[in-house]
Motif scaffolding. Structure first.
Motif, PDB file in Angstrom:
ATOM      1  N   MET A 204       0.862  -1.183   0.000  1.00  0.00           N
ATOM      2  CA  MET A 204       0.000   0.000   0.000  1.00  0.00           C
ATOM      3  C   MET A 204       0.895   1.228   0.000  1.00  0.00           C
ATOM      4  O   MET A 204       1.529   1.553   0.998  1.00  0.00           O
ATOM      5  N   LEU A 205       0.971   1.896  -1.143  1.00  0.00           N
ATOM      6  CA  LEU A 205       1.831   3.057  -1.303  1.00  0.00           C
ATOM      7  C   LEU A 205       1.067   4.317  -0.919  1.00  0.00           C
ATOM      8  O   LEU A 205       0.151   4.751  -1.618  1.00  0.00           O
ATOM      9  N   LYS A 206       1.452   4.904   0.221  1.00  0.00           N
ATOM     10  CA  LYS A 206       0.777   6.085   0.734  1.00  0.00           C
ATOM     11  C   LYS A 206       1.595   7.337   0.409  1.00  0.00           C
ATOM     12  O   LYS A 206       2.614   7.264  -0.285  1.00  0.00           O
ATOM     13  N   ASP A 207       1.149   8.479   0.936  1.00  0.00           N
ATOM     14  CA  ASP A 207       1.764   9.753   0.549  1.00  0.00           C
ATOM     15  C   ASP A 207       3.262   9.808   0.813  1.00  0.00           C
ATOM     16  O   ASP A 207       4.028  10.315  -0.012  1.00  0.00           O
ATOM     17  N   ASN A 208       3.703   9.259   1.948  1.00  0.00           N
ATOM     18  CA  ASN A 208       5.134   9.306   2.254  1.00  0.00           C
ATOM     19  C   ASN A 208       5.959   8.399   1.340  1.00  0.00           C
ATOM     20  O   ASN A 208       7.076   8.751   0.943  1.00  0.00           O
ATOM     21  N   HIS A 209       5.419   7.213   1.020  1.00  0.00           N
ATOM     22  CA  HIS A 209       6.121   6.340   0.069  1.00  0.00           C
ATOM     23  C   HIS A 209       6.294   7.063  -1.270  1.00  0.00           C
ATOM     24  O   HIS A 209       7.377   7.045  -1.874  1.00  0.00           O
ATOM     25  N   ILE A 210       5.203   7.678  -1.711  1.00  0.00           N
ATOM     26  CA  ILE A 210       5.212   8.362  -3.013  1.00  0.00           C
ATOM     27  C   ILE A 210       6.181   9.536  -3.012  1.00  0.00           C
ATOM     28  O   ILE A 210       6.934   9.748  -3.968  1.00  0.00           O
TER      29      ILE A 210
ATOM     30  N   GLU B 155      -2.548   5.036  -2.767  1.00  0.00           N
ATOM     31  CA  GLU B 155      -3.404   6.056  -2.178  1.00  0.00           C
ATOM     32  C   GLU B 155      -3.312   7.328  -3.006  1.00  0.00           C
ATOM     33  O   GLU B 155      -2.209   7.790  -3.318  1.00  0.00           O
ATOM     34  N   THR B 156      -4.449   7.903  -3.366  1.00  0.00           N
ATOM     35  CA  THR B 156      -4.467   9.112  -4.186  1.00  0.00           C
ATOM     36  C   THR B 156      -5.278  10.212  -3.506  1.00  0.00           C
ATOM     37  O   THR B 156      -6.227   9.938  -2.770  1.00  0.00           O
TER      38      THR B 156
ATOM     39  N   GLU C  10      -6.875  14.281  -8.790  1.00  0.00           N
ATOM     40  CA  GLU C  10      -7.227  13.675 -10.074  1.00  0.00           C
ATOM     41  C   GLU C  10      -5.970  13.223 -10.809  1.00  0.00           C
ATOM     42  O   GLU C  10      -5.958  12.138 -11.412  1.00  0.00           O
ATOM     43  N   GLN C  11      -4.917  14.024 -10.771  1.00  0.00           N
ATOM     44  CA  GLN C  11      -3.677  13.667 -11.465  1.00  0.00           C
ATOM     45  C   GLN C  11      -3.076  12.398 -10.856  1.00  0.00           C
ATOM     46  O   GLN C  11      -2.547  11.544 -11.582  1.00  0.00           O
ATOM     47  N   GLN C  12      -3.130  12.266  -9.551  1.00  0.00           N
ATOM     48  CA  GLN C  12      -2.593  11.068  -8.918  1.00  0.00           C
ATOM     49  C   GLN C  12      -3.378   9.826  -9.325  1.00  0.00           C
ATOM     50  O   GLN C  12      -2.801   8.746  -9.488  1.00  0.00           O
ATOM     51  N   VAL C  13      -4.674   9.967  -9.490  1.00  0.00           N
ATOM     52  CA  VAL C  13      -5.479   8.835  -9.968  1.00  0.00           C
ATOM     53  C   VAL C  13      -5.023   8.431 -11.363  1.00  0.00           C
ATOM     54  O   VAL C  13      -4.839   7.242 -11.655  1.00  0.00           O
ATOM     55  N   LYS C  14      -4.822   9.406 -12.223  1.00  0.00           N
ATOM     56  CA  LYS C  14      -4.353   9.110 -13.585  1.00  0.00           C
ATOM     57  C   LYS C  14      -2.976   8.449 -13.556  1.00  0.00           C
ATOM     58  O   LYS C  14      -2.707   7.507 -14.310  1.00  0.00           O
TER      59      LYS C  14
ATOM     60  N   MET D  93      -6.965   3.870  -4.100  1.00  0.00           N
ATOM     61  CA  MET D  93      -7.741   4.428  -2.993  1.00  0.00           C
ATOM     62  C   MET D  93      -7.960   5.921  -3.210  1.00  0.00           C
ATOM     63  O   MET D  93      -7.038   6.659  -3.529  1.00  0.00           O
ATOM     64  N   PHE D  94      -9.200   6.349  -3.009  1.00  0.00           N
ATOM     65  CA  PHE D  94      -9.530   7.760  -3.007  1.00  0.00           C
ATOM     66  C   PHE D  94      -9.539   8.205  -1.542  1.00  0.00           C
ATOM     67  O   PHE D  94     -10.420   7.820  -0.780  1.00  0.00           O
ATOM     68  N   ASP D  95      -8.552   8.998  -1.181  1.00  0.00           N
ATOM     69  CA  ASP D  95      -8.392   9.370   0.230  1.00  0.00           C
ATOM     70  C   ASP D  95      -9.067  10.699   0.541  1.00  0.00           C
ATOM     71  O   ASP D  95      -8.804  11.714  -0.102  1.00  0.00           O
TER      72      ASP D  95
END
Length: 282
Positions: free
Chosen positions: A163-169, A195-196, A199-203, A214-216
């Protein structure tokens, strides 16, 4: 639920609560008195943890206790319902009482709350699931309880799902780089969730080939819009700000899962008691 793991944890709970012995019971009764008792529900809810009775007696080292179960995990209960009757040495029944009740009450509380969330959402196309927000040492029991309440389990721990969250990214330099690094080192049997927040992160997550997006902290309206960007083969999840008084608003939003931390974090235990029914000296 893994009974071997559960029994090991219960042994630790008994060591914590009983230690070298139950002074009150040992000094009054010794080993000669046998008796019976019943476990009773004192409020309405969903039962979970009935197997904790036998597992705790076994962990205590007494396999002579006889147990008669009247309810199963997942059964609805109401005040006055007798859940189980037990017969054995008083020197076993009393020291084990609190550990059994602590687990049954907590697990039933989790199952009851989960059932309320599922019923309030009222959407069979969306699964309500838990998170890793559990109490240390109790995750095994809490996550099992979620399933008894009609919910589903997210990953059990850090080792069984990516599960790649904001800090991993952030540390990796972006979603595509993070996913690429994982895919270069990961076997094909483990899913990758991203985790997004935008909209750009979802893409980016779609382009990177994430298995789950995931839509956070997105509103139901935002989720519906973002869901249109995700191909049907990618699983979607929403998390953040989902409470019992808000979950109904997520009905029909289109995601596959709603993850709710409060299912196992700060749950009020269901009221269950243990009462003796007789005592016979032999």
């Amino acid at each position: 639920m893994n009974r071997l793991e559960a029994k090991k944890r219960i042994e630790q709970f008994l060591l914590e609560d009983v230690g070298s012995g139950d002074l009150s019971t040992d000094l009054v009764f010794g080993k000669e008195l046998f008796g019976s008792g019943i476990f009773i529900a004192k409020e309405e809810g969903i039962l979970c943890g009935i197997d904790m009775i036998d597992l705790t007696y076994e962990a205590y080292g007494d396999d002579t206790v006889k147990t008669e179960l009247f309810k199963r995990d997942g059964d609805p209960v109401k005040p006055g319902d007798v859940l189980a009757k037990v017969y054995g040495r008083v020197s076993t029944l009393l020291p084990c009482e609190r550990v059994i009740l602590n687990l049954m009450q907590l697990m039933s509380g989790v199952a009851t709350l989960t059932a309320k969330y599922v019923a309030t959402l009222d959407d069979d196309s969306i699964r309500v699931c838990d998170t890793r927000k559990t109490y240390p040492g109790l995750r095994l029991f809490e996550k099992y309880a979620v399933t008894c309440g009609g919910g589903y389990n997210h990953r059990y721990a850090l080792y069984d799902g990516v599960m790649l969250k904001d800090n991993h990214i952030a540390f990796a330099g972006g979603i595509e780089k993070a996913v690429a690094l994982v895919k270069s080192r990961l076997g094909h049997m483990v899913k990758i969730e991203v985790e997004t927040e935008t909209e750009q992160q979802v893409k980016d997550a779609v382009k990177a080939g994430a298995d789950v997006i995931m839509f956070d902290n997105r509103s139901p309206q935002e989720i519906k819009k973002l869901k249109e960007l995700v191909p049907s083969h990618i699983i979607t999840e929403a998390s953040g700000g989902i409470r019992l008084d808000t979950i109904a608003g997520f009905k029909g939003c289109g995601v596959d899962y709603l993850s709710v931390g409060v299912l196992t974090n700060g749950v009020r235990p269901l009221d269950i008691s243990f009462n003796s029914t007789e005592a016979i000296k032999v």
